[in-house]
Design a protein around this motif. Structure first.
Motif, PDB file in Angstrom:
ATOM      1  N   CYS A   1       0.845  -1.192   0.000  1.00  0.00           N
ATOM      2  CA  CYS A   1       0.000   0.000   0.000  1.00  0.00           C
ATOM      3  C   CYS A   1       0.882   1.243   0.000  1.00  0.00           C
ATOM      4  CB  CYS A   1      -0.918  -0.004   1.219  1.00  0.00           C
ATOM      5  SG  CYS A   1      -1.955   1.456   1.347  1.00  0.00           S
ATOM      6  N   ASP A   2       0.541   2.212  -0.846  1.00  0.00           N
ATOM      7  CA  ASP A   2       1.282   3.469  -0.897  1.00  0.00           C
ATOM      8  C   ASP A   2       0.976   4.354   0.306  1.00  0.00           C
ATOM      9  OD1 ASP A   2       2.529   2.799  -3.276  1.00  0.00           O
ATOM     10  OD2 ASP A   2       0.954   3.707  -4.511  1.00  0.00           O
ATOM     11  N   SER A   3      -0.191   4.163   0.940  1.00  0.00           N
ATOM     12  CA  SER A   3      -0.600   5.021   2.062  1.00  0.00           C
ATOM     13  C   SER A   3      -0.072   4.522   3.404  1.00  0.00           C
ATOM     14  CB  SER A   3      -2.124   5.108   2.131  1.00  0.00           C
ATOM     15  OG  SER A   3      -2.639   5.625   0.933  1.00  0.00           O
ATOM     16  N   CYS A   4      -0.368   3.259   3.726  1.00  0.00           N
ATOM     17  CA  CYS A   4      -0.022   2.751   5.065  1.00  0.00           C
ATOM     18  C   CYS A   4       1.139   1.758   5.057  1.00  0.00           C
ATOM     19  CB  CYS A   4      -1.246   2.109   5.708  1.00  0.00           C
ATOM     20  SG  CYS A   4      -1.806   0.580   4.918  1.00  0.00           S
ATOM     21  N   ASN A   5       1.722   1.477   3.887  1.00  0.00           N
ATOM     22  CA  ASN A   5       2.839   0.534   3.726  1.00  0.00           C
ATOM     23  C   ASN A   5       2.494  -0.899   4.133  1.00  0.00           C
ATOM     24  OD1 ASN A   5       4.671   2.348   2.602  1.00  0.00           O
ATOM     25  ND2 ASN A   5       5.294   3.077   4.626  1.00  0.00           N
ATOM     26  N   HIS A   6       1.194  -1.212   4.168  1.00  0.00           N
ATOM     27  CA  HIS A   6       0.767  -2.591   4.449  1.00  0.00           C
ATOM     28  C   HIS A   6       1.211  -3.471   3.283  1.00  0.00           C
ATOM     29  CE1 HIS A   6      -1.568  -6.023   5.695  1.00  0.00           C
ATOM     30  NE2 HIS A   6      -2.317  -5.977   4.595  1.00  0.00           N
ATOM     31  N   GLN A   7       1.897  -4.563   3.602  1.00  0.00           N
ATOM     32  CA  GLN A   7       2.411  -5.473   2.585  1.00  0.00           C
ATOM     33  C   GLN A   7       1.735  -6.822   2.779  1.00  0.00           C
ATOM     34  OE1 GLN A   7       6.664  -5.421   2.510  1.00  0.00           O
ATOM     35  NE2 GLN A   7       6.788  -6.535   0.586  1.00  0.00           N
ATOM     36  N   PHE A   8       1.217  -7.397   1.677  1.00  0.00           N
ATOM     37  CA  PHE A   8       0.519  -8.673   1.785  1.00  0.00           C
ATOM     38  C   PHE A   8       0.648  -9.446   0.484  1.00  0.00           C
ATOM     39  CE2 PHE A   8      -2.448  -5.597   0.161  1.00  0.00           C
ATOM     40  CZ  PHE A   8      -3.213  -6.265  -0.776  1.00  0.00           C
ATOM     41  N   GLU A   9       0.376 -10.747   0.579  1.00  0.00           N
ATOM     42  CA  GLU A   9       0.417 -11.639  -0.575  1.00  0.00           C
ATOM     43  C   GLU A   9      -0.974 -12.209  -0.795  1.00  0.00           C
ATOM     44  OE1 GLU A   9       3.255 -14.611   0.528  1.00  0.00           O
ATOM     45  OE2 GLU A   9       4.955 -13.376  -0.053  1.00  0.00           O
ATOM     46  N   ILE A  10      -1.300 -12.473  -2.057  1.00  0.00           N
ATOM     47  CA  ILE A  10      -2.593 -13.056  -2.381  1.00  0.00           C
ATOM     48  C   ILE A  10      -2.429 -13.991  -3.574  1.00  0.00           C
ATOM     49  CG2 ILE A  10      -3.290 -11.151  -3.867  1.00  0.00           C
ATOM     50  CD1 ILE A  10      -6.162 -11.607  -2.689  1.00  0.00           C
ATOM     51  N   GLN A  11      -3.140 -15.106  -3.520  1.00  0.00           N
ATOM     52  CA  GLN A  11      -3.106 -16.072  -4.607  1.00  0.00           C
ATOM     53  C   GLN A  11      -4.194 -15.691  -5.612  1.00  0.00           C
ATOM     54  OE1 GLN A  11      -3.396 -20.091  -3.261  1.00  0.00           O
ATOM     55  NE2 GLN A  11      -3.255 -20.940  -5.289  1.00  0.00           N
ATOM     56  N   GLN A  12      -3.773 -15.434  -6.854  1.00  0.00           N
ATOM     57  CA  GLN A  12      -4.695 -15.019  -7.900  1.00  0.00           C
ATOM     58  C   GLN A  12      -4.404 -15.785  -9.172  1.00  0.00           C
ATOM     59  OE1 GLN A  12      -3.569 -10.724  -7.695  1.00  0.00           O
ATOM     60  NE2 GLN A  12      -5.766 -10.431  -7.893  1.00  0.00           N
ATOM     61  N   SER A  13      -5.416 -15.901 -10.002  1.00  0.00           N
ATOM     62  CA  SER A  13      -5.226 -16.465 -11.329  1.00  0.00           C
ATOM     63  C   SER A  13      -4.469 -15.451 -12.183  1.00  0.00           C
ATOM     64  CB  SER A  13      -6.587 -16.752 -11.965  1.00  0.00           C
ATOM     65  OG  SER A  13      -6.438 -17.075 -13.325  1.00  0.00           O
ATOM     66  N   MET A  14      -3.760 -15.922 -13.175  1.00  0.00           N
ATOM     67  CA  MET A  14      -3.024 -15.011 -14.054  1.00  0.00           C
ATOM     68  C   MET A  14      -3.984 -14.158 -14.876  1.00  0.00           C
ATOM     69  SD  MET A  14       0.069 -17.515 -15.214  1.00  0.00           S
ATOM     70  CE  MET A  14       0.866 -16.316 -16.245  1.00  0.00           C
TER      71      MET A  14
END
Length: 83
Positions: free
Chosen positions: A8-21
């Motif tokens: 996130c550009d605002s709060c610097n929250h970093q996370f991973e998510i599994q998504q289809s291509m």
């Protein structure tokens, strides 16, 4: 399915998510609803064991007798080219 990393550009929250291509990239932070961007990280593929390089291939019986290795002559790494 691949795992994508976002920050996130605002709060610097970093996370991973599994998504289809084929899925669209996420645009909103789940914590603060700010704008997020996809982060490109290091590749997690690790090659272990033998058989990944031309010098790991099994020599034929004629190569053992002559002391030559014909398997590396046709290898892209030996010729300096990549495929």
């Amino acid at each position: 399915m691949p795992i994508y990393e976002y920050i996130c550009d605002s709060c610097n929250h970093q996370f991973e998510i599994q998504q289809s291509m084929n899925d669209n990239a996420l645009t909103e932070c789940p914590q603060c609803s700010g704008k997020i961007r996809r982060v490109f990280g290091l590749n997690s593929v690790i090659f272990k064991g033998s058989g990944f390089y031309c010098n790991d291939s099994k020599k034929s019986s004629s190569d053992k007798a002559s002391g030559e290795s014909s398997s590396c002559a046709s290898c892209a790494a030996a010729s300096g080219t990549s495929s």
